[in-house]
Design a protein around this motif. Structure first.
Motif, PDB file in Angstrom:
ATOM      1  N   PRO A  37      44.646  51.966  38.606  1.00 17.22           N
ATOM      2  CA  PRO A  37      45.519  51.421  39.640  1.00 17.22           C
ATOM      3  C   PRO A  37      46.492  50.383  39.065  1.00 17.22           C
ATOM      4  N   GLY A  70      35.284  47.912  45.310  1.00 16.32           N
ATOM      5  CA  GLY A  70      34.216  48.112  46.286  1.00 16.32           C
ATOM      6  C   GLY A  70      33.358  49.312  45.928  1.00 16.32           C
ATOM      7  N   ARG A  71      34.012  50.402  45.571  1.00 18.65           N
ATOM      8  CA  ARG A  71      33.254  51.610  45.228  1.00 18.65           C
ATOM      9  C   ARG A  71      32.404  51.389  43.995  1.00 18.65           C
ATOM     10  N   TYR A  72      32.996  50.750  42.984  1.00 18.91           N
ATOM     11  CA  TYR A  72      32.224  50.539  41.752  1.00 18.91           C
ATOM     12  C   TYR A  72      31.066  49.578  41.993  1.00 18.91           C
ATOM     13  N   GLU A  73      31.315  48.540  42.788  1.00 19.85           N
ATOM     14  CA  GLU A  73      30.231  47.580  43.016  1.00 19.85           C
ATOM     15  C   GLU A  73      29.054  48.248  43.717  1.00 19.85           C
ATOM     16  N   THR A  89      42.288  39.733  42.482  1.00 21.58           N
ATOM     17  CA  THR A  89      42.174  40.980  41.726  1.00 21.58           C
ATOM     18  C   THR A  89      42.689  40.829  40.293  1.00 21.58           C
ATOM     19  N   GLY A 102      49.847  46.745  48.658  1.00 17.15           N
ATOM     20  CA  GLY A 102      49.250  48.035  48.324  1.00 17.15           C
ATOM     21  C   GLY A 102      48.560  48.023  46.982  1.00 17.15           C
ATOM     22  N   GLU A 103      49.197  47.389  46.004  1.00 13.48           N
ATOM     23  CA  GLU A 103      48.596  47.326  44.676  1.00 13.48           C
ATOM     24  C   GLU A 103      47.273  46.562  44.712  1.00 13.48           C
ATOM     25  N   ALA A 104      47.268  45.458  45.458  1.00 12.04           N
ATOM     26  CA  ALA A 104      46.044  44.657  45.546  1.00 12.04           C
ATOM     27  C   ALA A 104      44.955  45.413  46.301  1.00 12.04           C
ATOM     28  N   ALA A 105      45.347  46.061  47.406  1.00 13.31           N
ATOM     29  CA  ALA A 105      44.361  46.790  48.209  1.00 13.31           C
ATOM     30  C   ALA A 105      43.725  47.909  47.397  1.00 13.31           C
ATOM     31  N   LEU A 106      44.538  48.577  46.597  1.00 13.47           N
ATOM     32  CA  LEU A 106      44.030  49.681  45.785  1.00 13.47           C
ATOM     33  C   LEU A 106      42.939  49.188  44.829  1.00 13.47           C
ATOM     34  N   ARG A 158      52.474  52.969  48.177  1.00 15.96           N
ATOM     35  CA  ARG A 158      53.065  51.972  47.289  1.00 15.96           C
ATOM     36  C   ARG A 158      54.334  52.495  46.630  1.00 15.96           C
ATOM     37  N   ASN A 164      41.113  46.445  45.196  1.00 13.25           N
ATOM     38  CA  ASN A 164      39.944  46.030  45.975  1.00 13.25           C
ATOM     39  C   ASN A 164      39.112  47.221  46.456  1.00 13.25           C
ATOM     40  N   GLN A 165      39.790  48.281  46.889  1.00 10.73           N
ATOM     41  CA  GLN A 165      39.059  49.484  47.309  1.00 10.73           C
ATOM     42  C   GLN A 165      38.222  50.036  46.151  1.00 10.73           C
ATOM     43  N   LEU A 166      38.855  50.131  44.982  1.00 10.15           N
ATOM     44  CA  LEU A 166      38.153  50.682  43.818  1.00 10.15           C
ATOM     45  C   LEU A 166      36.992  49.791  43.395  1.00 10.15           C
ATOM     46  N   ALA A 174      48.749  50.103  53.361  1.00 11.60           N
ATOM     47  CA  ALA A 174      49.088  49.431  52.117  1.00 11.60           C
ATOM     48  C   ALA A 174      49.007  50.424  50.972  1.00 11.60           C
TER      49      ALA A 174
END
Lengths: 375, 486
Positions: B389, B351-354, B372, B341-345, A353, B347-349, A350
């Motif tokens: 993102p 996760g790191r910040y949390e 998101t 892809g936009e949503a996953a990006l 993009r 969510n990944q970020l 994903a």
């Protein structure tokens, strides 16, 4: 001291894995999943706080599906290790955007034993269901050069467990020795001993280029096979896969039913193989799927809400891996895929993009300015 | 399921040697389907069209007084500002399907773009770029020259649009008309539907003027079609990523004047003297508007807001107020749909910040809970600019002193577009000049980032005067019979 509660869970997971790839025990899996989660909740304070925020404790969930997943990128930001002081092996991600920002996953002795068991049992069931003996040729750096690469660890394990004498790695200090691999394949032909070629998908492409440039072709002995790990970025997956399979036939004489792709990642101890060789042995004629070993589960979730999707819909893949006992069992990836007959399929990352507006994107910025973000 | 039919092209009146066969693109989102018609193109047809545009431009447009052109453009903008205007209503149905932007955001964007495209703004833009708009009609006396000057626009401008920001490419058509140039636009795959409607508006008001305008779509990289267009062009205006622009430019003959608009980014800076409780909610609402407009897809949108320590309100408190404002904005002007892809990006970020936050680092994250929808992260300025993102993800970087951010901006020079400042003391003048030196093309106030005027030097370029060719008369005798309009 290795904690007895961890040891007890490890023993049960190990015997679960050792039942091989042909059993299905949903209840047993779920019990072990909750027990592993309980250990991670107890021993990893950071993860415990993460779960508490979500109101989840080992006592208040009934299913592995309720275990809070952790995104793969999190391993780049913090260390999530069950027994950090007992680490015997550390694997690192390749750090695609920023080389300094590598994900890190640690294994203690018990966890590593689980991983080794998954490698052996998955390969027995999915790569060598016919129990054939072959020389194993690996297009990957040898373990002394790349001690932290999970793929190298796995392939080394395959070589040691399944390879006949003469098995070896072909990427050394001076890079890929394609000549030596060609020689090895020639010997296989002459000695009529099957060859198993394994490596990253890109390594295969390089080797095919080499063979084409040197006008070399092989007809490897019956029973020879190819195992490629990962995929090839930047192109449509289907097209690339078809080409790849054609090349295996053209240059190596390995027909497509003997070609297996594998998905593995640093964040999961287990690997996901195509099921075509296994099905062939059983006389099943299904479209190939990634086989889900009994000690793992795969969920597909909505990329935006992260809620599970109905079977068959495409979304982000989430793995639950009992062999991940040493870090986090529930791993959320940004790989896109869906559940299909016999397992699941991956349809790309994903992360790749398309640009919609006129704003500079993260990837563009790092390409243009060399600025790498580190958070 | 509602099916909407529309055109993904515009042919000028009278151009139908044989209407090429048409293909239909189908786009679906929610319960709406858009069928967009596209003509099947050949290089011969593109060349024929380009020739037609130039011929009609010489016949009609080149002789039209600039006042008349301004009048038509003003009228077009006014029609589009009318909420009952049928084309607007149609655009509001189509564009959300094409772009994923919410109908509320599209509605807002049309208002914003058209309000800044009215007569007064157009005249001011012309004046600021040419000195005297009548130079475009005839020779005018110039005191500084002590002679007479006239400005000529190119005969044909070919423009490649990109991205999905609706109601933006129409500026290119407006500017082309103002300098009496025919314009052939290649529509963006992300949003090919607005321009055909806009050009139809021009045609309804003044068909002769519309004879010099056309819009087509083809998949980028088609060498035959692109060469056919550029070979007839006198100027080219290109939008897109730097890598795409570089490859397109290989097909443009050297004699052609080229203006490029690559992808850019924006940011905001809030000084300590503006950070007080009285103004907090209003300031946060303005910043939330900057972030939410076009979901940060526009090059004007902020990726980072730098917030100075030492004010009555701390950067972290500001981030909290901003989170509240983002939440309100989500109801008022919902975010558009995201690709996986936009949503996953995001969510990944997140996760790191949390996890960094849980790990005791000085990071605070505020985020919508169900999806998101929006994310505000506050942390100490890491000294490196961070691209967002996008899709309503903003970083608030706490800084001790606003001048500390300049070194992080410098390597981004060619990509800096827009900065919103609210400093509140006499450091602002010096700060502005440092931003200008660093490469920023536009400096504005929070809440105003997405609303540039017609006068703005888009991407730091003078969009009108850069295309003009001047003819100066420095003859000393007074017998050449050029009459002055003024």
């Amino acid at each position: 001291m290795f904690p007895p509660d961890v040891k007890a869970v490890d023993e049960d997971i190990l015997s679960f894995i050792e039942r091989g790839v042909d059993h299905r025990d949903d209840e047993g899996f779920n019990r072990l999943a909750i027990r592993s989660f309980a250990l991670q909740y107890k021993y990893i304070p950071l993860y415990r706080r993460y779960c508490q925020r979500r109101g989840v404790t080992p006592g208040n969930i009934a299913s592995w599906k309720d275990v809070p997943p952790v995104f793969t990128d999190v391993f780049k930001a913090v260390r999530l290790t069950l027994l950090p002081s007992l680490t015997v092996k550390t694997f690192m991600t390749s750090g695609t955007v920023n080389p300094d920002q590598k994900g890190r996953v640690d294994y203690d002795m018990g966890g590593l034993a689980l991983m080794k068991a998954t490698i052996s049992h998955a390969a027995s069931g999915l790569l060598f269901p016919d129990r054939i003996k072959s020389r194993l040729f690996v297009i990957a750096p040898s373990p002394d050069i790349a001690p932290n690469m999970v793929m190298v660890f796995g392939m080394n394990r395959l070589k040691d467990s399944f390879g006949l004498q003469g098995s070896r790695f072909f990427i050394g200090k001076n890079g890929f020795d394609a000549d030596a691999l060609a020689d090895a394949l020639r010997s296989s032909e002459e000695d009529n001993i099957p060859a198993t070629i394994c490596g990253g998908s890109f390594g295969f492409i390089n080797f095919f280029d080499f063979l084409r440039a040197n006008r070399l072709k092989f007809r490897l002995p019956k029973g020879s096979r190819c195992l490629d790990a990962g995929g090839i970025k930047g192109k449509s997956r289907d097209v690339v896969r078809e080409e790849f399979l054609d090349y295996c036939g053209e240059f190596l004489g390995v027909s497509r039913e003997f070609c297996v792709n594998l998905i593995g990642m640093t964040e999961t101890a287990s690997q996901y193989y195509d099921n075509n060789l296994k099905n062939r042995g059983l006389g099943v004629d299904n479209l190939p799927a990634k086989f889900i070993p009994p000690w793992t589960r795969v969920l597909v979730v909505n990329p935006d809400t992260l809620e599970p999707l109905p079977i068959g819909e495409t979304g982000l893949l989430r793995y639950f891996d009992l062999a991940n006992r040493g870090h986090i069992c529930a791993i959320q990836t940004d790989d896109l895929g869906r559940i299909i007959d016999g397992g699941f399929e991956v349809s790309g990352r994903a992360g790749e993009r398309d640009v919609r507006g006129c704003s500079l994107t993260i990837e563009e910025m790092s390409r243009m300015t060399g600025i790498m973000e580190g958070i | 399921m509602e099916v909407i039919e529309a055109n993904g092209f515009y042919f000028p009146p009278g151009f139908s040697p044989e209407m090429p066969p048409v293909t239909t693109g189908e786009y679906q989102r929610g319960d709406k389907i858009v069928h967009l018609k596209f003509p099947v193109l050949t290089k011969k047809k593109v060349a024929l069209l380009a020739g037609y545009l130039k011929e009609k431009r010489d016949k009609y447009l080149s002789g039209m007084p600039v006042e008349k052109i301004v009048h038509t453009l003003d009228k077009a903008s006014r029609l589009w500002l009318d909420r009952k205007y049928p084309y607007r209503k149609l655009a509001l149905k189509i564009i959300p399907v094409m772009t994923g932007l919410s109908p509320g955001a599209v509605d807002e964007s049309i208002d914003v773009e058209m309000k800044s495209s009215l007569k007064e703004d157009i005249l001011r833009a012309l004046k600021s770029e040419t000195g005297n708009p009548f130079y475009l009609d005839d020779f005018q006396y110039s005191e500084s020259l002590n002679g007479y000057c006239r400005a000529f626009g190119p005969r044909l401008i070919v423009s490649f649009f990109s991205g999905n920001i609706p109601a933006l490419p129409h500026l290119v058509f407006m500017r082309s008309l103002l300098i009496k140039s025919a314009c052939l636009g290649k529509l963006a795959s992300g949003e090919p539907s607005f321009i055909p409607l806009y050009l139809k508006t021009i045609e309804d008001i003044d068909p002769e003027m519309a004879c010099s305008l056309a819009a087509l779509y083809w998949k980028g990289g088609n060498k035959d079609l692109e060469s056919a267009a550029f070979n007839q062009a006198d100027a080219a205006i290109l939008f897109g990523g730097v890598e795409t622009l570089t490859s397109v430019m290989k097909r443009i003959p050297r004699r052609v004047t080229v203006l490029t608009h690559g992808h850019k980014l924006g940011f905001g800076v809030l000084g300590r003297n503006r950070l007080n409780y009285d103004a907090l909610d209003a300031l946060a609402a303005s910043v939330a508007y900057d972030i939410s407009m076009f979901d940060q897809h526009a090059c004007l949108a902020p990726h980072v807001y730098y917030v100075e320590d030492g004010g009555e309100v701390s950067p972290k408190e500001f981030a909290g107020a901003l989170a509240n404002a983002m939440k309100k904005m989500e109801t008022k002007m919902p975010r558009g749909a995201l690709s996986p892809g936009e949503a996953a990006l995001i969510n990944q970020l997140r996760g790191r910040y949390e996890f960094r936050e849980l790990n005791g680092e000085d990071v605070t994250m505020f985020a919508s809970s169900k999806n998101t929808g929006w994310t505000v992260v506050c942390e100490k300025d890491p000294g490196i600019f961070h691209a967002s993102p996008l899709n309503r993800f903003i970083r608030v970087f706490a800084v001790h002193d606003i001048f500390e951010i300049i070194p992080a901006l410098r390597p981004l020079g060619p990509f800096l577009q827009n900065a919103a400042l609210s400093i509140g003391d006499n450091r602002e003048k010096e700060f502005i000049s440092r931003l200008g030196e660093a490469g920023v093309a536009r400096i504005t106030s929070p809440g105003n980032m997405a609303l540039p005027s017609m006068m703005w030097h888009h991407d730091g370029i003078a969009p009108i005067s850069s295309l003009l060719r001047w003819c100066d008369v420095e003859k000393k005798e007074n017998d050449y019979g050029i009459k002055s309009i003024d």
